[in-house]
Design a protein around this motif. Structure first.
Motif, short mmCIF file in Angstrom:
data_model
loop_
_atom_site.label_atom_id
_atom_site.label_comp_id
_atom_site.label_asym_id
_atom_site.label_seq_id
_atom_site.Cartn_x
_atom_site.Cartn_y
_atom_site.Cartn_z
N SER A 10 19.82 15.80 -15.16
CA SER A 10 20.38 14.91 -16.19
C SER A 10 19.29 13.99 -16.74
O SER A 10 19.20 13.77 -17.95
CB SER A 10 21.50 14.03 -15.63
N PHE A 11 18.47 13.44 -15.84
CA PHE A 11 17.37 12.58 -16.29
C PHE A 11 16.40 13.38 -17.17
O PHE A 11 15.93 12.89 -18.20
CB PHE A 11 16.59 12.02 -15.09
N ALA A 12 16.11 14.62 -16.74
CA ALA A 12 15.15 15.45 -17.48
C ALA A 12 15.67 15.74 -18.89
O ALA A 12 14.91 15.71 -19.86
CB ALA A 12 14.88 16.74 -16.71
N ARG A 13 16.99 15.95 -18.98
CA ARG A 13 17.57 16.19 -20.32
C ARG A 13 17.42 14.96 -21.19
O ARG A 13 17.13 15.06 -22.37
CB ARG A 13 19.05 16.58 -20.19
N GLN A 14 17.60 13.77 -20.59
CA GLN A 14 17.43 12.54 -21.37
C GLN A 14 16.02 12.46 -21.96
O GLN A 14 15.81 11.99 -23.06
CB GLN A 14 17.64 11.31 -20.48
N HIS B 222 7.44 10.99 -13.17
CA HIS B 222 7.30 11.33 -14.59
C HIS B 222 6.95 10.13 -15.48
O HIS B 222 6.68 10.31 -16.66
CB HIS B 222 8.60 11.95 -15.13
N GLY B 223 7.02 8.91 -14.93
CA GLY B 223 6.71 7.73 -15.75
C GLY B 223 7.77 7.43 -16.80
O GLY B 223 7.50 6.79 -17.80
N PHE B 224 9.01 7.90 -16.58
CA PHE B 224 10.09 7.68 -17.55
C PHE B 224 11.27 7.04 -16.82
O PHE B 224 11.67 7.53 -15.76
CB PHE B 224 10.50 9.04 -18.16
N GLN B 225 11.80 5.96 -17.37
CA GLN B 225 12.97 5.28 -16.76
C GLN B 225 14.24 5.79 -17.40
O GLN B 225 14.55 5.44 -18.54
CB GLN B 225 12.88 3.76 -16.97
N PRO B 226 14.99 6.63 -16.72
CA PRO B 226 16.21 7.17 -17.34
C PRO B 226 17.35 6.16 -17.36
O PRO B 226 17.33 5.16 -16.65
CB PRO B 226 16.56 8.34 -16.42
N ASP B 227 18.35 6.46 -18.20
CA ASP B 227 19.58 5.66 -18.24
C ASP B 227 20.42 6.06 -17.03
O ASP B 227 20.80 7.22 -16.87
CB ASP B 227 20.32 5.98 -19.55
N ILE B 228 20.71 5.06 -16.17
CA ILE B 228 21.41 5.34 -14.91
C ILE B 228 22.93 5.43 -15.13
O ILE B 228 23.60 6.30 -14.57
CB ILE B 228 21.11 4.22 -13.89
N SER B 229 23.45 4.53 -15.97
CA SER B 229 24.91 4.37 -16.01
C SER B 229 25.61 5.62 -16.52
O SER B 229 26.68 5.98 -16.02
CB SER B 229 25.30 3.14 -16.82
N VAL B 230 25.02 6.32 -17.49
CA VAL B 230 25.71 7.53 -18.00
C VAL B 230 25.78 8.60 -16.92
O VAL B 230 26.75 9.35 -16.84
CB VAL B 230 25.01 8.12 -19.27
N GLY C 11 13.99 15.09 -22.39
CA GLY C 11 13.58 16.31 -23.07
C GLY C 11 12.51 17.05 -22.29
O GLY C 11 11.64 17.70 -22.87
N ARG C 12 12.58 16.94 -20.97
CA ARG C 12 11.59 17.61 -20.11
C ARG C 12 12.26 18.79 -19.40
O ARG C 12 13.46 18.76 -19.12
CB ARG C 12 11.12 16.59 -19.06
N GLN C 13 11.48 19.82 -19.12
CA GLN C 13 12.01 20.95 -18.36
C GLN C 13 11.41 20.92 -16.97
O GLN C 13 10.18 20.74 -16.83
CB GLN C 13 11.61 22.25 -19.03
N LEU C 14 12.23 21.05 -15.95
CA LEU C 14 11.70 21.11 -14.59
C LEU C 14 12.60 21.97 -13.71
O LEU C 14 13.76 22.21 -14.04
CB LEU C 14 11.52 19.71 -14.01
N VAL C 15 12.02 22.41 -12.63
CA VAL C 15 12.81 23.14 -11.62
C VAL C 15 13.03 22.17 -10.47
O VAL C 15 12.07 21.54 -10.00
CB VAL C 15 12.04 24.39 -11.10
#
Ligand code: ATR
Length: 269
Positions: free
Chosen positions: A22-26, A249-257, A28-32
């Protein structure tokens, strides 16, 4: 694509793959991101193999958090305080280790639930690994007090001495605390902690680090006592994952969603 995993035993129940995707989708990153069930006596071997074959990061869950601490080349101060590791990452051939559980709890309480910890009287229930993992980040918020209580009193005293804070026998807990945090596994075992209803009623927030499909036993106990604000550990779970994600990744995702999406899937809403 970069490779990540959660290592545990058991691990089938882990929400980590879904949270990290979910974080990766926020972003726009692809990961396994895989679940890896590791035999109890093979943690070091499997983890080393994972990183040697190109793995970038791993989350560590029960029962390997102490072994992960021992395996790492470099350990953060919060992981050292916890004596446990929930996040490993390989960078330039060095295996780094951190513990994001405590900061996850702090962010869940302060950012998602909007309760400040600063200047508050905090009661921490439990003195096992889960409790030890959150004490330093809680103290860093400069509460007025952080008092530890545990069924086995000697363990509460030991942790209190180690962290320069205080402890109280369970049967001497008075209605005095603003925020009560349950770090025991009592709810899981279906056992109530012997805490007077007045103690729970007085708290502005009762937080259980455990979570379940419905309210945990401890939260039911708090609600029945008249406590208005109760919350389970799902927000902490997602917030600690967000901090791992940030380290990797150095990216702070939105937690609440992501918390809301999981609650919906669990049938909580
Ligand atoms: P964790 O890593 O989840 O903290 P742990 O190290 O086994 O697991 O610690 C479990 C914690 O929950 C301990 O504080 C334990 O109290 P004891 O130190 O007295 O064992 C607490 N706990 C577990 N079951 C409990 C119960 N039924 N009532 C009260 N405390 C309980």
């Amino acid at each position: 694509m970069t490779l990540f995993a959660v290592f545990g035993n058991p691990v089938a129940h882990s929400w980590s793959p879904q949270i990290h995707q979910s974080f990766a989708r926020q972003e726009g990153r692809q990961l396994v991101y895989e679940r890896q069930l590791i035999p109890i006596d093979s943690f070091a071997e499997v983890a080393q193999e994972f990183f040697q074959s190109g793995g970038v990061g791993a989350n560590i869950t029960v029962p390997f958090k102490t072994e992960a601490f021992q395996l790492a080349d470099e350990v953060s101060s919060r992981a050292r305080a916890a004596q446990a590791v929930n996040t490993l990452f390989m960078r330039d051939g060095i295996l780094f280790a951190d513990n994001t559980d405590g900061i996850g709890l702090v962010r869940a309480i302060q950012e998602l639930l909007n309760f400040s910890l600063h200047d508050k009287r905090i009661l921490l229930l439990g003195a096992g690994g889960a409790a030890q993992g959150v004490i330093l980040p809680l103290l860093q918020q400069r509460p007025a007090q952080l008092i530890i209580a545990n069924r086995t009193e000697a363990k509460a005293e030991k942790l209190a001495v180690e962290f320069g804070t205080a402890w109280v026998p369970v049967n001497e807990i008075r209605p005095h605390y603003d925020i009560i945090i349950n770090a025991t596994s009592g709810s899981l075992q279906g056992q109530m902690l012997p805490i007077a209803p007045a103690v729970l009623a007085k708290a502005e927030l009762v937080y259980d680090m455990m979570y379940a499909k419905g309210p945990t036993l401890f939260l039911k106990q708090a609600q029945q006592a008249g406590c208005v604000n109760t919350a389970d550990g799902l927000s902490m779970l997602v917030a600690q994952a967000a901090e791992s994600y940030y380290l990797w990744h150095g990216f702070q995702p939105d937690i609440s969603v992501v918390v809301s999406a999981i609650r919906q899937q669990m049938g909580q809403q």
